[in-house]
Design a protein around this motif. Sequence first.
Motif, PDB file in Angstrom:
ATOM      1  N   ALA A   1       1.108  -1.439   0.241  1.00 20.10           N
ATOM      2  CA  ALA A   1      -0.117  -0.266   0.012  1.00 20.10           C
ATOM      3  C   ALA A   1       0.796   1.234   0.206  1.00 20.10           C
ATOM      4  O   ALA A   1       0.432   2.234  -1.074  1.00 20.10           O
ATOM      5  CB  ALA A   1      -0.610  -0.036   1.340  1.00 20.10           C
ATOM      6  N   ALA A   2       2.006   1.439   0.690  1.00 19.31           N
ATOM      7  CA  ALA A   2       2.854   2.708   0.934  1.00 19.31           C
ATOM      8  C   ALA A   2       3.090   2.095  -0.468  1.00 19.31           C
ATOM      9  O   ALA A   2       3.359   3.985  -1.311  1.00 19.31           O
ATOM     10  CB  ALA A   2       3.814   2.183   2.211  1.00 19.31           C
ATOM     11  N   LEU A   3       3.527   1.456  -1.140  1.00 18.70           N
ATOM     12  CA  LEU A   3       4.110   1.646  -2.558  1.00 18.70           C
ATOM     13  C   LEU A   3       3.151   2.091  -3.426  1.00 18.70           C
ATOM     14  O   LEU A   3       4.019   2.540  -4.244  1.00 18.70           O
ATOM     15  CB  LEU A   3       5.521   0.714  -2.675  1.00 18.70           C
ATOM     16  CG  LEU A   3       6.345  -0.378  -2.763  1.00 18.70           C
ATOM     17  CD1 LEU A   3       6.510  -1.531  -2.726  1.00 18.70           C
ATOM     18  CD2 LEU A   3       7.409   0.685  -2.244  1.00 18.70           C
ATOM     19  N   GLY A   4       2.547   1.594  -3.339  1.00 22.68           N
ATOM     20  CA  GLY A   4       0.933   2.313  -4.398  1.00 22.68           C
ATOM     21  C   GLY A   4       0.572   3.547  -4.254  1.00 22.68           C
ATOM     22  O   GLY A   4       0.909   4.093  -4.996  1.00 22.68           O
ATOM     23  N   ARG A   5       0.944   3.968  -2.748  1.00 24.84           N
ATOM     24  CA  ARG A   5       0.965   5.885  -2.340  1.00 24.84           C
ATOM     25  C   ARG A   5       1.603   6.636  -2.843  1.00 24.84           C
ATOM     26  O   ARG A   5       1.858   7.552  -3.645  1.00 24.84           O
ATOM     27  CB  ARG A   5       1.212   5.823  -1.253  1.00 24.84           C
ATOM     28  CG  ARG A   5      -0.738   5.670  -0.188  1.00 24.84           C
ATOM     29  CD  ARG A   5      -0.666   5.625   1.152  1.00 24.84           C
ATOM     30  NE  ARG A   5       0.181   5.515   1.962  1.00 24.84           N
ATOM     31  CZ  ARG A   5       0.654   4.107   2.721  1.00 24.84           C
ATOM     32  NH1 ARG A   5      -0.700   3.473   2.204  1.00 24.84           N
ATOM     33  NH2 ARG A   5       1.246   3.585   3.732  1.00 24.84           N
ATOM     34  N   MET A   6       3.170   5.993  -3.037  1.00 25.15           N
ATOM     35  CA  MET A   6       4.407   6.158  -3.912  1.00 25.15           C
ATOM     36  C   MET A   6       4.232   6.643  -5.239  1.00 25.15           C
ATOM     37  O   MET A   6       4.391   7.826  -5.921  1.00 25.15           O
ATOM     38  CB  MET A   6       5.572   5.924  -3.817  1.00 25.15           C
ATOM     39  CG  MET A   6       6.502   5.959  -2.515  1.00 25.15           C
ATOM     40  SD  MET A   6       7.893   4.646  -2.707  1.00 25.15           S
ATOM     41  CE  MET A   6       8.624   6.234  -0.994  1.00 25.15           C
ATOM     42  N   GLU A   7       3.378   5.782  -6.106  1.00 23.66           N
ATOM     43  CA  GLU A   7       3.357   5.204  -7.048  1.00 23.66           C
ATOM     44  C   GLU A   7       2.144   6.713  -7.538  1.00 23.66           C
ATOM     45  O   GLU A   7       2.321   7.309  -8.059  1.00 23.66           O
ATOM     46  CB  GLU A   7       3.246   3.921  -7.653  1.00 23.66           C
ATOM     47  CG  GLU A   7       3.936   3.429  -7.770  1.00 23.66           C
ATOM     48  CD  GLU A   7       5.100   3.438  -8.578  1.00 23.66           C
ATOM     49  OE1 GLU A   7       4.996   4.088  -9.959  1.00 23.66           O
ATOM     50  OE2 GLU A   7       6.240   3.600  -8.042  1.00 23.66           O
ATOM     51  N   ASN A   8       1.065   6.823  -6.602  1.00 23.33           N
ATOM     52  CA  ASN A   8       0.075   7.702  -7.098  1.00 23.33           C
ATOM     53  C   ASN A   8       0.090   8.883  -6.031  1.00 23.33           C
ATOM     54  O   ASN A   8      -0.786   9.959  -6.506  1.00 23.33           O
ATOM     55  CB  ASN A   8      -1.549   7.056  -6.642  1.00 23.33           C
ATOM     56  CG  ASN A   8      -1.304   7.070  -5.164  1.00 23.33           C
ATOM     57  OD1 ASN A   8      -0.617   7.863  -4.688  1.00 23.33           O
ATOM     58  ND2 ASN A   8      -2.309   6.303  -4.685  1.00 23.33           N
ATOM     59  N   GLY A   9       1.156   9.052  -6.410  1.00 23.74           N
ATOM     60  CA  GLY A   9       1.292  10.804  -4.915  1.00 23.74           C
ATOM     61  C   GLY A   9       0.998  10.779  -3.738  1.00 23.74           C
ATOM     62  O   GLY A   9       0.568  12.203  -3.123  1.00 23.74           O
ATOM     63  N   THR A  10       0.575  10.416  -3.527  1.00 28.47           N
ATOM     64  CA  THR A  10      -0.018  10.345  -1.984  1.00 28.47           C
ATOM     65  C   THR A  10       1.518   9.820  -1.237  1.00 28.47           C
ATOM     66  O   THR A  10       0.212  10.357   0.349  1.00 28.47           O
ATOM     67  CB  THR A  10      -1.473   9.666  -1.955  1.00 28.47           C
ATOM     68  OG1 THR A  10      -1.355   8.239  -1.807  1.00 28.47           O
ATOM     69  CG2 THR A  10      -2.497  10.043  -2.788  1.00 28.47           C
TER      70      THR A  10
END
Length: 117
Positions: free
Chosen positions: A82-91
């Motif tokens: 989830a943290a890596l996903g937030r990195m990808e989407n800028g959040t």
Amino acid sequence: MSTPSGIGFTQEQLDDLRERLENKQSRISTELKRLEEEELPNLYRNEESNDGYGDDAKNDQIRQRIVAQIKRRRSDLEAVRAALGRMENGTYGVDQRTGDFIRFERLQALPTARTAI
């Protein structure tokens, strides 16, 4: 949710945090695989029991402990993804409650943090 305030992260800081997360993901995945493919299946192999009762109770306790570890590792892995996903989407690094930036020091200590303290 308010607009993020404060100073964003440098690319170097984000790269450091991404590396920490990816390393953590690798470690958790390796541990999870070991638990699921070695520890749990091997629990009942090569066991010789006189009456079966004592060993069964002991194995049940060990099995419960292994299953609990597997659940924790899966949860940890989901938090990292989830943290890596937030990195990808800028959040990444934005407090999910307030919208403010999470301090870099907090993310260094807990790269999966979703809220500031």
